[in-house]
Design a protein around this motif. Structure first.
Motif, mmCIF file in Angstrom:
data_model
loop_
_atom_site.group_PDB
_atom_site.id
_atom_site.type_symbol
_atom_site.label_atom_id
_atom_site.label_comp_id
_atom_site.label_asym_id
_atom_site.label_seq_id
_atom_site.Cartn_x
_atom_site.Cartn_y
_atom_site.Cartn_z
ATOM 1 N N TYR A 6 7.398 1.580 -0.824
ATOM 2 C CA TYR A 6 6.886 2.451 -1.886
ATOM 3 C C TYR A 6 6.683 3.872 -1.353
ATOM 4 C CZ TYR A 6 4.037 3.969 -5.845
ATOM 5 O OH TYR A 6 3.547 4.636 -6.933
ATOM 6 N N GLN A 7 6.155 3.981 -0.150
ATOM 7 C CA GLN A 7 5.950 5.303 0.446
ATOM 8 C C GLN A 7 7.286 6.016 0.683
ATOM 9 O OE1 GLN A 7 3.634 3.754 3.712
ATOM 10 N NE2 GLN A 7 1.759 4.691 2.922
ATOM 11 N N VAL A 8 8.272 5.292 1.148
ATOM 12 C CA VAL A 8 9.595 5.878 1.372
ATOM 13 C C VAL A 8 10.176 6.395 0.058
ATOM 14 C CG1 VAL A 8 11.984 5.348 2.037
ATOM 15 C CG2 VAL A 8 10.084 4.540 3.444
ATOM 16 N N ILE A 9 10.093 5.577 -0.982
ATOM 17 C CA ILE A 9 10.620 5.966 -2.291
ATOM 18 C C ILE A 9 9.887 7.186 -2.828
ATOM 19 C CG2 ILE A 9 10.797 5.255 -4.719
ATOM 20 C CD1 ILE A 9 12.935 4.059 -2.892
ATOM 21 N N LEU A 10 8.571 7.204 -2.709
ATOM 22 C CA LEU A 10 7.816 8.355 -3.189
ATOM 23 C C LEU A 10 8.212 9.626 -2.443
ATOM 24 C CD1 LEU A 10 4.197 6.971 -3.717
ATOM 25 C CD2 LEU A 10 5.837 7.665 -5.467
ATOM 26 N N ASN A 11 8.332 9.528 -1.128
ATOM 27 C CA ASN A 11 8.714 10.706 -0.346
ATOM 28 C C ASN A 11 10.081 11.235 -0.747
ATOM 29 O OD1 ASN A 11 6.402 11.045 1.207
ATOM 30 N ND2 ASN A 11 7.140 9.727 2.843
ATOM 31 N N LYS A 12 10.962 10.336 -1.120
ATOM 32 C CA LYS A 12 12.330 10.739 -1.439
ATOM 33 C C LYS A 12 12.500 11.191 -2.889
ATOM 34 C CE LYS A 12 17.072 9.272 -0.830
ATOM 35 N NZ LYS A 12 17.978 8.278 -0.305
ATOM 36 N N TRP A 13 11.811 10.549 -3.833
ATOM 37 C CA TRP A 13 12.108 10.754 -5.248
ATOM 38 C C TRP A 13 10.974 11.332 -6.089
ATOM 39 C CZ3 TRP A 13 17.033 10.435 -6.551
ATOM 40 C CH2 TRP A 13 17.877 9.636 -5.790
ATOM 41 N N SER A 14 9.742 11.287 -5.628
ATOM 42 C CA SER A 14 8.607 11.638 -6.481
ATOM 43 C C SER A 14 8.426 13.144 -6.634
ATOM 44 C CB SER A 14 7.320 11.042 -5.907
ATOM 45 O OG SER A 14 6.204 11.489 -6.643
ATOM 46 N N THR A 15 8.354 13.583 -7.881
ATOM 47 C CA THR A 15 8.050 14.992 -8.132
ATOM 48 C C THR A 15 6.587 15.288 -7.818
ATOM 49 O OG1 THR A 15 7.630 14.498 -10.457
ATOM 50 C CG2 THR A 15 9.831 15.281 -9.891
ATOM 51 N N HIS A 16 5.721 14.279 -7.935
ATOM 52 C CA HIS A 16 4.311 14.484 -7.585
ATOM 53 C C HIS A 16 4.170 14.790 -6.098
ATOM 54 C CE1 HIS A 16 3.808 12.037 -11.311
ATOM 55 N NE2 HIS A 16 2.904 12.977 -11.539
ATOM 56 N N VAL A 21 3.629 18.664 -1.556
ATOM 57 C CA VAL A 21 4.189 19.176 -0.306
ATOM 58 C C VAL A 21 4.410 20.679 -0.383
ATOM 59 C CG1 VAL A 21 6.249 19.149 1.173
ATOM 60 C CG2 VAL A 21 5.236 16.997 0.409
ATOM 61 N N TYR A 22 5.067 21.134 -1.434
ATOM 62 C CA TYR A 22 5.471 22.534 -1.505
ATOM 63 C C TYR A 22 4.426 23.470 -2.099
ATOM 64 C CZ TYR A 22 9.970 20.740 -0.132
ATOM 65 O OH TYR A 22 10.983 20.129 0.557
ATOM 66 N N TYR A 28 4.298 15.233 3.585
ATOM 67 C CA TYR A 28 4.806 13.990 3.008
ATOM 68 C C TYR A 28 3.871 12.839 3.365
ATOM 69 C CZ TYR A 28 9.147 16.306 1.821
ATOM 70 O OH TYR A 28 10.063 17.150 1.261
ATOM 71 N N LEU A 29 4.001 11.755 2.620
ATOM 72 C CA LEU A 29 3.228 10.551 2.928
ATOM 73 C C LEU A 29 3.663 9.976 4.266
ATOM 74 C CD1 LEU A 29 3.456 8.771 -0.524
ATOM 75 C CD2 LEU A 29 1.391 9.758 0.481
ATOM 76 N N GLN A 30 2.701 9.479 5.016
ATOM 77 C CA GLN A 30 3.025 8.747 6.230
ATOM 78 C C GLN A 30 3.591 7.392 5.801
ATOM 79 O OE1 GLN A 30 2.722 9.840 9.434
ATOM 80 N NE2 GLN A 30 2.190 11.798 8.522
ATOM 81 N N GLU A 31 4.703 7.012 6.367
ATOM 82 C CA GLU A 31 5.343 5.739 6.003
ATOM 83 C C GLU A 31 4.871 4.652 6.960
ATOM 84 O OE1 GLU A 31 9.440 6.904 5.976
ATOM 85 O OE2 GLU A 31 9.172 8.136 4.187
ATOM 86 N N ASP A 32 3.565 4.367 6.876
ATOM 87 C CA ASP A 32 2.934 3.451 7.810
ATOM 88 C C ASP A 32 2.356 2.197 7.165
ATOM 89 O OD1 ASP A 32 0.859 4.608 6.436
ATOM 90 O OD2 ASP A 32 -0.026 5.611 8.165
ATOM 91 N N GLY A 33 2.460 2.092 5.853
ATOM 92 C CA GLY A 33 1.982 0.901 5.165
ATOM 93 C C GLY A 33 0.501 0.883 4.880
ATOM 94 N N ILE A 34 -0.183 1.988 5.140
ATOM 95 C CA ILE A 34 -1.619 2.053 4.886
ATOM 96 C C ILE A 34 -1.852 2.605 3.481
ATOM 97 C CG2 ILE A 34 -3.785 3.129 5.602
ATOM 98 C CD1 ILE A 34 -2.646 3.181 8.456
#
Length: 72
Positions: A6-16, A21-22, A28-34
């Motif tokens: 879910y974190q990977v998808i959000l980092n790649k596709w989420s406009t939120h 970020v910008y 970006y979200l840490q992709e650590d599962g927390i």
């Protein structure tokens, strides 16, 4: 769907995430599962936009990524 996916998808596709970020320099979200408050906020936004808890919308993106890799 796992939290990391879910974190990977959000980092790649989420406009939120992109806005955070910008515009807010949050990174970006840490992709650590927390599960964090920020991640829960994005999940709430997804739910209110009609994205279901089973990740069917996200699966479309993942299938598209898999197809792109396969065709390369």
């Amino acid at each position: 769907m796992s939290v990391v996916s879910y974190q990977v998808i959000l980092n790649k596709w989420s406009t939120h995430v992109a806005k955070d970020v910008y515009e807010r320099n949050m990174g970006y979200l840490q992709e650590d599962g927390i599960i964090t408050d920020r991640l829960l906020g994005y999940a709430y936004a997804d739910s209110s936009l009609g994205h279901d808890r089973y990740g069917e919308t996200v699966e479309i993106f993942l299938n598209g990524d898999a197809l792109e890799i396969l065709l390369e």
